[in-house]
Design a protein around this motif. Structure first.
Motif, PDB file in Angstrom:
ATOM      1  N   TRP A  60     -54.293 104.005  39.806  1.00 17.26           N
ATOM      2  CA  TRP A  60     -54.018 103.611  41.183  1.00 17.26           C
ATOM      3  C   TRP A  60     -52.587 103.108  41.209  1.00 17.26           C
ATOM      4  O   TRP A  60     -52.123 102.479  40.251  1.00 17.26           O
ATOM      5  N   HIS A  61     -51.884 103.373  42.296  1.00 20.98           N
ATOM      6  CA  HIS A  61     -50.458 103.063  42.382  1.00 20.98           C
ATOM      7  C   HIS A  61     -50.200 102.184  43.591  1.00 20.98           C
ATOM      8  O   HIS A  61     -50.645 102.495  44.701  1.00 20.98           O
ATOM      9  N   LEU A  62     -49.480 101.084  43.356  1.00 24.06           N
ATOM     10  CA  LEU A  62     -49.055 100.210  44.446  1.00 24.06           C
ATOM     11  C   LEU A  62     -47.565 100.417  44.629  1.00 24.06           C
ATOM     12  O   LEU A  62     -46.775 100.183  43.707  1.00 24.06           O
ATOM     13  N   LEU A  63     -47.192 100.886  45.814  1.00 22.22           N
ATOM     14  CA  LEU A  63     -45.797 101.131  46.133  1.00 22.22           C
ATOM     15  C   LEU A  63     -45.410 100.252  47.324  1.00 22.22           C
ATOM     16  O   LEU A  63     -46.157 100.176  48.304  1.00 22.22           O
ATOM     17  N   ALA A  64     -44.280  99.604  47.233  1.00 20.86           N
ATOM     18  CA  ALA A  64     -43.751  98.795  48.327  1.00 20.86           C
ATOM     19  C   ALA A  64     -42.428  99.419  48.763  1.00 20.86           C
ATOM     20  O   ALA A  64     -41.502  99.537  47.956  1.00 20.86           O
ATOM     21  N   TYR A  65     -42.378  99.828  50.022  1.00 14.35           N
ATOM     22  CA  TYR A  65     -41.172 100.474  50.550  1.00 14.35           C
ATOM     23  C   TYR A  65     -40.439  99.533  51.491  1.00 14.35           C
ATOM     24  O   TYR A  65     -41.061  98.848  52.295  1.00 14.35           O
ATOM     25  N   GLY A  66     -39.121  99.557  51.386  1.00 17.35           N
ATOM     26  CA  GLY A  66     -38.283  98.812  52.306  1.00 17.35           C
ATOM     27  C   GLY A  66     -38.209  99.542  53.628  1.00 17.35           C
ATOM     28  O   GLY A  66     -38.705 100.665  53.764  1.00 17.35           O
ATOM     29  N   PRO A  67     -37.611  98.898  54.618  1.00 12.35           N
ATOM     30  CA  PRO A  67     -37.511  99.549  55.923  1.00 12.35           C
ATOM     31  C   PRO A  67     -36.592 100.765  55.872  1.00 12.35           C
ATOM     32  O   PRO A  67     -35.622 100.793  55.123  1.00 12.35           O
ATOM     33  N   GLY A  68     -36.939 101.763  56.621  1.00  8.66           N
ATOM     34  CA  GLY A  68     -36.138 102.976  56.687  1.00  8.66           C
ATOM     35  C   GLY A  68     -36.844 104.001  57.540  1.00  8.66           C
ATOM     36  O   GLY A  68     -38.071 104.051  57.569  1.00  8.66           O
ATOM     37  N   PRO A  72     -37.627 105.877  53.416  1.00  7.82           N
ATOM     38  CA  PRO A  72     -37.439 104.461  53.066  1.00  7.82           C
ATOM     39  C   PRO A  72     -37.266 104.281  51.563  1.00  7.82           C
ATOM     40  O   PRO A  72     -37.848 105.026  50.771  1.00  7.82           O
ATOM     41  N   PRO A  73     -36.465 103.286  51.161  1.00  5.57           N
ATOM     42  CA  PRO A  73     -36.233 103.055  49.734  1.00  5.57           C
ATOM     43  C   PRO A  73     -37.446 102.389  49.080  1.00  5.57           C
ATOM     44  O   PRO A  73     -38.101 101.530  49.684  1.00  5.57           O
ATOM     45  N   LEU A  74     -37.742 102.775  47.858  1.00  4.10           N
ATOM     46  CA  LEU A  74     -38.814 102.130  47.102  1.00  4.10           C
ATOM     47  C   LEU A  74     -38.301 100.776  46.625  1.00  4.10           C
ATOM     48  O   LEU A  74     -37.277 100.683  45.962  1.00  4.10           O
ATOM     49  N   ALA A  75     -39.014  99.712  46.991  1.00  2.00           N
ATOM     50  CA  ALA A  75     -38.616  98.356  46.630  1.00  2.00           C
ATOM     51  C   ALA A  75     -39.300  97.897  45.353  1.00  2.00           C
ATOM     52  O   ALA A  75     -38.694  97.240  44.507  1.00  2.00           O
ATOM     53  N   GLY A  76     -40.581  98.245  45.218  1.00  2.00           N
ATOM     54  CA  GLY A  76     -41.333  97.805  44.051  1.00  2.00           C
ATOM     55  C   GLY A  76     -42.487  98.739  43.765  1.00  2.00           C
ATOM     56  O   GLY A  76     -42.917  99.506  44.637  1.00  2.00           O
ATOM     57  N   TYR A  77     -42.980  98.652  42.540  1.00  2.00           N
ATOM     58  CA  TYR A  77     -44.034  99.570  42.117  1.00  2.00           C
ATOM     59  C   TYR A  77     -44.800  98.961  40.950  1.00  2.00           C
ATOM     60  O   TYR A  77     -44.249  98.218  40.142  1.00  2.00           O
ATOM     61  N   LEU A  78     -46.078  99.291  40.871  1.00  2.00           N
ATOM     62  CA  LEU A  78     -46.875  99.071  39.667  1.00  2.00           C
ATOM     63  C   LEU A  78     -48.042 100.035  39.686  1.00  2.00           C
ATOM     64  O   LEU A  78     -48.378 100.609  40.720  1.00  2.00           O
TER      65      LEU A  78
END
Length: 167
Positions: A60-68, A72-78
């Motif tokens: 399972w993937h958690l992706l946090a995207y910044g505004p765009g 949008p740019p990828l801000a964080g991931y695990l």
């Protein structure tokens, strides 16, 4: 609250969180995820290793995207790996490949990602122990979330690491 704290809080509030199985990721999300992992773990940390390890497809993937708007740019991931049903000794959920991209560091994103992932894991797989293979200098960070060392510090790919576990 000082201006930098407001800015960090505002930036965190603007993130678009996506929790997905590999099959639900778009090709652009996979490309972005692998690009960020390469940028952080291979280039920034000057560590040549095989990041594509065959485990992503069952994770399972958690992706946090910044505004765009467009991309949008990828801000964080695990990623979260479930216990191996073929291995009776592997009963822990594993969190790995935790990263924040350079543009989003210093806003508390690491804390937010770990809190979000632990809440999700607890709801989906209650009572299942969680393990992670941390870079040794991050023991305090993970310790604040209830993780304790379960191994000695050892070197992996030229970087000191330690296994940590939370029940």
């Amino acid at each position: 609250m000082t201006e930098p704290q407001q800015s960090a809080a505002t930036r965190l509030a603007q993130l678009d969180w996506r929790w997905k199985s590999f099959d639900d990721l778009t090709s652009l999300e996979v490309y972005t995820m692998l690009g960020a992992r390469s940028a952080v773990f291979v280039v920034e940390q000057n560590c040549v290793y095989g990041d594509i390890d065959g485990l992503d497809t069952d994770a399972w993937h958690l992706l946090a995207y910044g505004p765009g708007e467009e991309q949008p740019p990828l801000a964080g991931y695990l990623r979260v790996l479930l216990p191996d049903t073929d291995d009776a000794d592997d009963t822990d959920i594993r969190i790995g490949r935790v990263l924040t991209t350079a543009e989003f560091r210093g806003i508390g994103l690491g804390n937010a990602m770990l809190e979000r992932s632990l809440t999700h894991i607890g709801a989906q797989w209650p009572g299942t122990p969680i393990r992670l293979h941390a870079q040794a200098h991050l023991q305090g960070f993970y310790g604040a979330f209830g993780f304790a060392p379960v191994s000695e510090v050892h070197e992996e790919d030229g970087i000191p690491h330690i296994w940590m576990r939370s029940a």
